[in-house]
Design an enzyme around this catalytic site. Structure first.
Site, PDB file in Angstrom:
ATOM      1  N   GLU A 259       1.086   3.986   4.013  1.00  0.00           N
ATOM      2  CA  GLU A 259       1.566   2.610   3.826  1.00  0.00           C
ATOM      3  C   GLU A 259       0.405   1.634   3.996  1.00  0.00           C
ATOM      4  O   GLU A 259      -0.513   1.887   4.782  1.00  0.00           O
ATOM      5  CB  GLU A 259       2.633   2.274   4.875  1.00  0.00           C
ATOM      6  CG  GLU A 259       4.068   2.450   4.409  1.00  0.00           C
ATOM      7  CD  GLU A 259       4.529   1.395   3.418  1.00  0.00           C
ATOM      8  OE1 GLU A 259       3.701   0.767   2.720  1.00  0.00           O
ATOM      9  OE2 GLU A 259       5.750   1.196   3.327  1.00  0.00           O
TER      10      GLU A 259
ATOM     11  N   ILE B  30       1.241  -1.573   4.947  1.00  0.00           N
ATOM     12  CA  ILE B  30       1.702  -2.343   6.115  1.00  0.00           C
ATOM     13  C   ILE B  30       3.098  -1.902   6.533  1.00  0.00           C
ATOM     14  O   ILE B  30       3.953  -1.625   5.687  1.00  0.00           O
ATOM     15  CB  ILE B  30       1.657  -3.870   5.823  1.00  0.00           C
ATOM     16  CG1 ILE B  30       1.933  -4.672   7.095  1.00  0.00           C
ATOM     17  CG2 ILE B  30       2.613  -4.271   4.704  1.00  0.00           C
ATOM     18  CD1 ILE B  30       1.523  -6.133   7.002  1.00  0.00           C
TER      19      ILE B  30
ATOM     20  N   ASP C  91       5.808  -3.771   8.691  1.00  0.00           N
ATOM     21  CA  ASP C  91       6.017  -5.134   9.188  1.00  0.00           C
ATOM     22  C   ASP C  91       7.286  -5.145  10.040  1.00  0.00           C
ATOM     23  O   ASP C  91       7.234  -4.938  11.256  1.00  0.00           O
ATOM     24  CB  ASP C  91       6.109  -6.060   7.964  1.00  0.00           C
ATOM     25  CG  ASP C  91       6.189  -7.528   8.295  1.00  0.00           C
ATOM     26  OD1 ASP C  91       6.902  -7.885   9.250  1.00  0.00           O
ATOM     27  OD2 ASP C  91       5.575  -8.348   7.595  1.00  0.00           O
ATOM     28  N   THR C  92       8.467  -5.336   9.423  1.00  0.00           N
ATOM     29  CA  THR C  92       9.718  -5.251  10.188  1.00  0.00           C
ATOM     30  C   THR C  92      10.115  -3.796  10.443  1.00  0.00           C
ATOM     31  O   THR C  92      10.928  -3.515  11.315  1.00  0.00           O
ATOM     32  CB  THR C  92      10.873  -5.926   9.420  1.00  0.00           C
ATOM     33  OG1 THR C  92      11.072  -5.226   8.185  1.00  0.00           O
ATOM     34  CG2 THR C  92      10.572  -7.382   9.128  1.00  0.00           C
ATOM     35  N   GLY C  93       9.586  -2.900   9.629  1.00  0.00           N
ATOM     36  CA  GLY C  93       9.960  -1.481   9.726  1.00  0.00           C
ATOM     37  C   GLY C  93      11.188  -1.136   8.892  1.00  0.00           C
ATOM     38  O   GLY C  93      11.618   0.017   8.858  1.00  0.00           O
TER      39      GLY C  93
ATOM     40  N   LYS D   4       2.599  -4.836  12.289  1.00  0.00           N
ATOM     41  CA  LYS D   4       2.894  -6.080  13.027  1.00  0.00           C
ATOM     42  C   LYS D   4       3.870  -5.748  14.156  1.00  0.00           C
ATOM     43  O   LYS D   4       5.097  -5.816  13.948  1.00  0.00           O
ATOM     44  CB  LYS D   4       3.535  -7.104  12.088  1.00  0.00           C
ATOM     45  CG  LYS D   4       2.611  -7.616  10.992  1.00  0.00           C
ATOM     46  CD  LYS D   4       3.321  -8.689  10.174  1.00  0.00           C
ATOM     47  CE  LYS D   4       2.496  -9.133   8.999  1.00  0.00           C
ATOM     48  NZ  LYS D   4       3.256 -10.021   8.074  1.00  0.00           N
TER      49      LYS D   4
HETATM   50  O1  LIG Z   1       8.177  -3.029   7.256  1.00  0.00           O
HETATM   51  P1  LIG Z   1       8.713  -3.902   6.140  1.00  0.00           P
HETATM   52  O2  LIG Z   1       9.083  -5.284   6.643  1.00  0.00           O
HETATM   53  O3  LIG Z   1       9.840  -3.238   5.412  1.00  0.00           O
HETATM   54  O4  LIG Z   1       7.514  -4.170   5.121  1.00  0.00           O
HETATM   55  C1  LIG Z   1       6.678  -3.154   4.658  1.00  0.00           C
HETATM   56  C2  LIG Z   1       6.750  -2.978   3.171  1.00  0.00           C
HETATM   57  O5  LIG Z   1       6.427  -4.201   2.514  1.00  0.00           O
HETATM   58  C3  LIG Z   1       5.489  -3.938   1.496  1.00  0.00           C
HETATM   59  O6  LIG Z   1       6.094  -3.554   0.311  1.00  0.00           O
HETATM   60  P2  LIG Z   1       6.855  -4.595  -0.656  1.00  0.00           P
HETATM   61  O7  LIG Z   1       8.333  -4.475  -0.467  1.00  0.00           O
HETATM   62  O8  LIG Z   1       6.243  -5.956  -0.485  1.00  0.00           O
HETATM   63  O9  LIG Z   1       6.550  -4.038  -2.112  1.00  0.00           O
HETATM   64  P3  LIG Z   1       5.115  -3.844  -2.798  1.00  0.00           P
HETATM   65  O10 LIG Z   1       4.458  -2.693  -2.076  1.00  0.00           O
HETATM   66  O11 LIG Z   1       5.429  -3.519  -4.199  1.00  0.00           O
HETATM   67  O12 LIG Z   1       4.325  -5.117  -2.644  1.00  0.00           O
HETATM   68  C4  LIG Z   1       4.664  -2.790   2.056  1.00  0.00           C
HETATM   69  O13 LIG Z   1       3.984  -2.086   1.061  1.00  0.00           O
HETATM   70  C5  LIG Z   1       5.690  -1.973   2.758  1.00  0.00           C
HETATM   71  O14 LIG Z   1       6.255  -0.969   1.939  1.00  0.00           O
HETATM   72  N1  LIG Z   2       1.852  -9.343   1.060  1.00  0.00           N
HETATM   73  C1  LIG Z   2       2.520  -8.923   2.122  1.00  0.00           C
HETATM   74  N2  LIG Z   2       3.486  -8.018   1.992  1.00  0.00           N
HETATM   75  C2  LIG Z   2       4.108  -7.633   3.129  1.00  0.00           C
HETATM   76  N3  LIG Z   2       5.100  -6.744   3.274  1.00  0.00           N
HETATM   77  C3  LIG Z   2       5.379  -6.726   4.570  1.00  0.00           C
HETATM   78  N4  LIG Z   2       4.620  -7.574   5.260  1.00  0.00           N
HETATM   79  C4  LIG Z   2       3.814  -8.151   4.375  1.00  0.00           C
HETATM   80  C5  LIG Z   2       2.768  -9.129   4.488  1.00  0.00           C
HETATM   81  O1  LIG Z   2       2.415  -9.659   5.555  1.00  0.00           O
HETATM   82  N5  LIG Z   2       2.173  -9.469   3.308  1.00  0.00           N
END
Ligand SMILES: O=P(O)(O)OC[C@H]1O[C@H](OP(=O)(O)OP(=O)(O)O)[C@H](O)[C@@H]1O
Ligand SMILES: Nc1nc2[nH]cnc2c(=O)[nH]1
Length: 177
Positions: free
Chosen positions: A100, A102, A104-106, A132
């Site tokens: 991954e 990131i 973020d919230t999981g 995060k």
């Molecule tokens: O822990 P979370 O809060 O669920 O965030 C994490 C997800 O957010 C982003 O994907 P996104 O949904 O933005 O799609 P993308 O990878 O196509 O940008 C990232 O690549 C993770 O998969």
């Molecule tokens: N671009 C972007 N995508 C995210 N998806 C989850 N967290 C983030 C963030 O901080 N930035």
């Protein structure tokens, strides 16, 4: 300072710091998975740069596959996880390293991990470049974390703002939300 989609962002993490940390984590994986023939499973789109660069450093026998999941719209998680491209690889008895950009919230992994477990893998470990801790809503076991970062919206190095900004080699943090 850069502008992306009419919002301003400032430098947060340099390309050099990202590459150094990624190399450290991949060297650890090379040792820990030396005889395990793992499958690296990337969650698209954001992870494309992590995967590309990780394979400058991964040198063990392995496979690579991808799923495409989406939950973010603008700078916020939509709370809904959409599967754009699903699992198409036989994972029975395999060691999986989930990649991954990131966590973020999981929410994304909280919804996706049970899907993965249904495939009866031998093990699942998570590598995320960024996490995060203050935003986490679920207990997600992450074995390899590049950087723990504050709860601010980031772009660059694969991370987008509504599709834009993924091309930057450095990572930027939002100045005004
Ligand atoms: O822990 P979370 O809060 O669920 O965030 C994490 C997800 O957010 C982003 O994907 P996104 O949904 O933005 O799609 P993308 O990878 O196509 O940008 C990232 O690549 C993770 O998969
Ligand atoms: N671009 C972007 N995508 C995210 N998806 C989850 N967290 C983030 C963030 O901080 N930035």
């Amino acid at each position: 300072m850069i502008t992306c989609n009419n919002k301003q962002f400032e430098l947060f993490l340099t390309s050099e710091a990202i590459q150094n940390r990624l190399k450290e984590l991949c060297q650890q994986i090379n040792q820990e998975y030396a005889d395990k023939k793992p499958i690296f499973l990337g969650i698209l789109n954001g992870v494309f740069r992590v995967v590309g660069d990780a394979f400058n450093y991964i040198d063990i026998e392995c496979e690579v596959s991808f799923v495409k999941l989406k939950s973010y719209e603008g700078t916020q998680s939509s709370g809904n996880l959409t599967t754009m491209i699903g699992l198409d690889t036989d994972l029975e008895g395999r060691h999986i390293v989930l990649l991954e950009d990131i966590v973020d919230t999981g929410r994304t992994l909280h919804k996706f991990l049970p899907e993965l477990e249904k495939k009866n893998p031998a093990s699942v470990a998570i590598l995320t470049l960024l996490n995060k801790p203050d935003a986490m809503e679920h207990d997600i076991p992450m074995k390899y974390i590049g950087f723990k970062v504050p709860n601010n919206f980031l772009i660059g190095y694969g991370l987008d703002y509504d599709g834009w900004g993924r091309q930057h080699n450095d990572i930027y943090t939002i100045v005004e939300d």
